[in-house]
Design a protein around this motif. Structure first.
Motif, PDB file in Angstrom:
ATOM      1  N   HIS A  91      -2.467  13.046  -6.781  1.00  0.00           N
ATOM      2  CA  HIS A  91      -3.744  12.859  -6.097  1.00  0.00           C
ATOM      3  C   HIS A  91      -3.728  13.241  -4.621  1.00  0.00           C
ATOM      4  CE1 HIS A  91      -4.341  10.440  -9.694  1.00  0.00           C
ATOM      5  NE2 HIS A  91      -5.613  10.260  -9.393  1.00  0.00           N
ATOM      6  N   GLY A  92      -2.564  13.621  -4.121  1.00  0.00           N
ATOM      7  CA  GLY A  92      -2.474  13.927  -2.692  1.00  0.00           C
ATOM      8  C   GLY A  92      -2.464  12.654  -1.860  1.00  0.00           C
ATOM      9  N   ASP A  93      -2.760  12.792  -0.576  1.00  0.00           N
ATOM     10  CA  ASP A  93      -2.744  11.647   0.333  1.00  0.00           C
ATOM     11  C   ASP A  93      -4.019  10.820   0.181  1.00  0.00           C
ATOM     12  OD1 ASP A  93      -0.253  12.261   1.423  1.00  0.00           O
ATOM     13  OD2 ASP A  93      -1.119  13.607   2.924  1.00  0.00           O
ATOM     14  N   LEU A  94      -3.854   9.553  -0.195  1.00  0.00           N
ATOM     15  CA  LEU A  94      -4.965   8.634  -0.336  1.00  0.00           C
ATOM     16  C   LEU A  94      -4.781   7.451   0.606  1.00  0.00           C
ATOM     17  CD1 LEU A  94      -5.270   8.355  -4.242  1.00  0.00           C
ATOM     18  CD2 LEU A  94      -6.594   9.842  -2.720  1.00  0.00           C
ATOM     19  N   THR A  95      -5.836   6.745   0.862  1.00  0.00           N
ATOM     20  CA  THR A  95      -5.759   5.464   1.547  1.00  0.00           C
ATOM     21  C   THR A  95      -5.908   4.356   0.500  1.00  0.00           C
ATOM     22  OG1 THR A  95      -8.146   5.273   1.928  1.00  0.00           O
ATOM     23  CG2 THR A  95      -6.852   6.475   3.580  1.00  0.00           C
ATOM     24  N   SER A 155       0.827  -1.209   0.000  1.00  0.00           N
ATOM     25  CA  SER A 155       0.000   0.000   0.000  1.00  0.00           C
ATOM     26  C   SER A 155       0.861   1.259   0.000  1.00  0.00           C
ATOM     27  CB  SER A 155      -0.929  -0.001   1.215  1.00  0.00           C
ATOM     28  OG  SER A 155      -0.181  -0.047   2.427  1.00  0.00           O
ATOM     29  N   THR A 156       1.945   1.232   0.745  1.00  0.00           N
ATOM     30  CA  THR A 156       2.827   2.403   0.806  1.00  0.00           C
ATOM     31  C   THR A 156       3.399   2.717  -0.570  1.00  0.00           C
ATOM     32  OG1 THR A 156       3.418   1.927   3.099  1.00  0.00           O
ATOM     33  CG2 THR A 156       4.900   3.358   1.857  1.00  0.00           C
ATOM     34  N   LEU A 185       0.559   3.968  -3.060  1.00  0.00           N
ATOM     35  CA  LEU A 185       0.049   5.309  -2.757  1.00  0.00           C
ATOM     36  C   LEU A 185       1.104   6.382  -2.991  1.00  0.00           C
ATOM     37  CD1 LEU A 185      -2.040   4.484   0.436  1.00  0.00           C
ATOM     38  CD2 LEU A 185      -2.822   4.721  -1.926  1.00  0.00           C
ATOM     39  N   ASP A 186       2.382   6.018  -2.819  1.00  0.00           N
ATOM     40  CA  ASP A 186       3.457   6.966  -3.118  1.00  0.00           C
ATOM     41  C   ASP A 186       3.443   7.370  -4.592  1.00  0.00           C
ATOM     42  OD1 ASP A 186       4.400   7.126  -0.549  1.00  0.00           O
ATOM     43  OD2 ASP A 186       6.065   5.732  -0.838  1.00  0.00           O
ATOM     44  N   ARG A 226       0.879  10.226  -4.917  1.00  0.00           N
ATOM     45  CA  ARG A 226       0.872  11.361  -3.997  1.00  0.00           C
ATOM     46  C   ARG A 226       1.026  12.685  -4.722  1.00  0.00           C
ATOM     47  NH1 ARG A 226       3.290   9.085  -0.293  1.00  0.00           N
ATOM     48  NH2 ARG A 226       1.435   8.762   0.996  1.00  0.00           N
ATOM     49  N   ASP A 240      -9.330   4.429  -0.762  1.00  0.00           N
ATOM     50  CA  ASP A 240      -9.511   5.513  -1.723  1.00  0.00           C
ATOM     51  C   ASP A 240      -9.036   5.094  -3.112  1.00  0.00           C
ATOM     52  OD1 ASP A 240     -10.446   7.198   0.287  1.00  0.00           O
ATOM     53  OD2 ASP A 240      -8.463   8.053   0.677  1.00  0.00           O
TER      54      ASP A 240
END
Length: 420
Positions: free
Chosen positions: A281-285, A270-271, A274-275, A278, A288
């Motif tokens: 899209h900015g900070d997502l989970t 996930s890290t 999502l990186d 970033r 998301d």
């Protein structure tokens, strides 16, 4: 189906053996009609009828009306007073606890968020509190809880309950998790890897039901696999079978938690995923990412497809070695459906020798995010011995090789199940 069982000895020992056979068979399937019990045990209809009446009078079983093949029948299940089991699943960011009985029913369930890299003492304390709260919510004393199944996102040596690869769960290394949890609740605890128990659940209840050789891929905050060979869970020595998240895919890649470089988890965790988003899209989970991909976001769809492809290339190596009938894809990423499963399927089939006799199938799991906690309940059920007399009920944990004395059981929210 079992053939007729020949048992020697006195009449009383024969009766007791038949009682035990009937109880074990009901336990295995969750609930059967008397006709199905005849077929499954090889005992005569008269013997089945007599012993079921005895067990009903002793409070060991319950019966309820049902319909089989258009005919009314009585379903025989183990009674609620026989006891409950608990399933506990630790995720990277959450804790889920469920209570189940021997009638294939989840009677209560609850989950709560956990901080990233939570320590074992904090997590086990919260799990114990949730188990007690759930017991209170259904009006059951702690004595009614027979066994607890505990699933963690790391390889586990089931003979000791310890995580067998250090560094994967920080703050959990060197702990005999089953023993520590057992001290909190004074009940037997069995521990296993989350992908293993999810594989067990999908094999018993979900997409892999009826298949003998299966690879279950858990694509989530990290990636792992559970392996079913000849109908049985294969853990390997000290529990590291299926750790595909630690197969190297990039020799010059980042350092993984396990200490090696360029593991699959360094590019599809996930890290890592999502990186990639970033900047745009900015900070997502992770949720998301999946939701936006389903909604049509092109960037998220690209990340999901690439993740499926990378995971599939590693799964292909496992499939080429084991030759399973089926690959089942679960975990949070599988919630994106064909956005992930499609590229994963294409990568697997692209990298293995095509089998024209029995082509490999790659499908999404059916149990979704319930697979792990359901599997933890199944693990507990497999490890619980149900006596034929209520006052002598006891529990027996799994052996040092991780196998259980009882065969696989079914657990579902449905009130009826098919005898297979």
């Amino acid at each position: 189906m079992r053939g007729r069982v020949a048992i020697s000895g006195s009449q009383s020992s024969l009766r007791e053996a038949n009682r035990a056979l009937i109880v074990d068979t009901i336990k295995r399937y969750g609930g059967l009609t008397q006709v199905e019990l005849v077929a499954a045990t090889g005992l005569s209809p008269a013997t089945i009828s007599t012993i079921v009446k005895e067990l009903l009078g002793g409070g060991i079983v319950d019966t309820q009306n049902t319909t089989r093949s258009g005919r009314r029948a009585q379903m025989v299940t183990l009674a609620r007073r026989v006891g409950l089991v608990a399933g506990v699943q630790f995720g990277h960011r959450h804790l889920k606890v469920a209570l189940g009985d021997f009638g294939r029913t989840i009677v209560a369930e609850q989950q709560m968020p956990l901080p990233v890299d939570h320590r074992s003492d904090t997590g086990l304390d919260r799990a114990a509190l949730l188990v007690v709260e759930l017991l209170e919510s259904v009006g059951a004393p702690i004595e009614e809880l027979l066994t607890i199944g505990l699933a963690v996102p790391a390889p586990v040596d089931v003979s000791t309950g310890e995580i067998s690869v250090h560094g994967i769960m920080r703050g959990w290394d060197g702990q005999q998790l089953g023993q520590v949890m057992s001290e909190r609740l004074a009940r037997p605890v069995v521990v296993d890897n989350d992908a293993n128990v999810a594989a067990l659940a999908e094999h018993e209840l979900g997409a892999a039901r009826g298949f003998q050789d299966v690879v279950y891929v858990r694509a989530s905050y990290s990636t792992g696999a559970g392996i079913i060979l000849n109908g049985h869970l294969h853990r390997g020595f000290a529990g590291t079978a299926g750790e595909i998240g630690h197969v190297q895919v990039d020799p010059s890649g980042s350092i993984c938690r396990c200490g090696n470089r360029g593991c699959l988890d360094t590019v599809v965790s996930s890290t890592a995923l999502l990186d990639l988003l970033r900047g745009s899209h900015g900070d997502l989970t992770l949720r998301d990412l999946v939701a936006k991909g389903i909604a049509g976001d092109l960037g998220c769809r690209r990340v999901l497809a690439d993740a499926g492809d990378r995971i599939g290339s590693v799964v292909a190596m496992l499939a080429g070695t084991l030759n399973p009938q089926l690959v089942v894809v679960g975990g949070e990423l599988a919630g994106a459906g064909e956005l992930v499963v499609g590229p994963l399927r294409q990568a697997v089939l692209r990298h293995i020798a095509p089998n024209t006799v029995a082509p490999l199938q790659v499908v999404a799991g059916e149990l979704g995010e319930e697979a792990e906690v359901t599997g933890a309940l199944l693990l507990a059920l497999r490890s619980t011995e149900v006596a034929t007399h209520y006052e002598t009920i006891s529990t027996t944990p799994e052996g040092s090789d991780g196998t259980a004395a009882a065969e696989d059981l079914s657990l579902t929210r449905r009130t009826e199940g098919d005898l297979t």
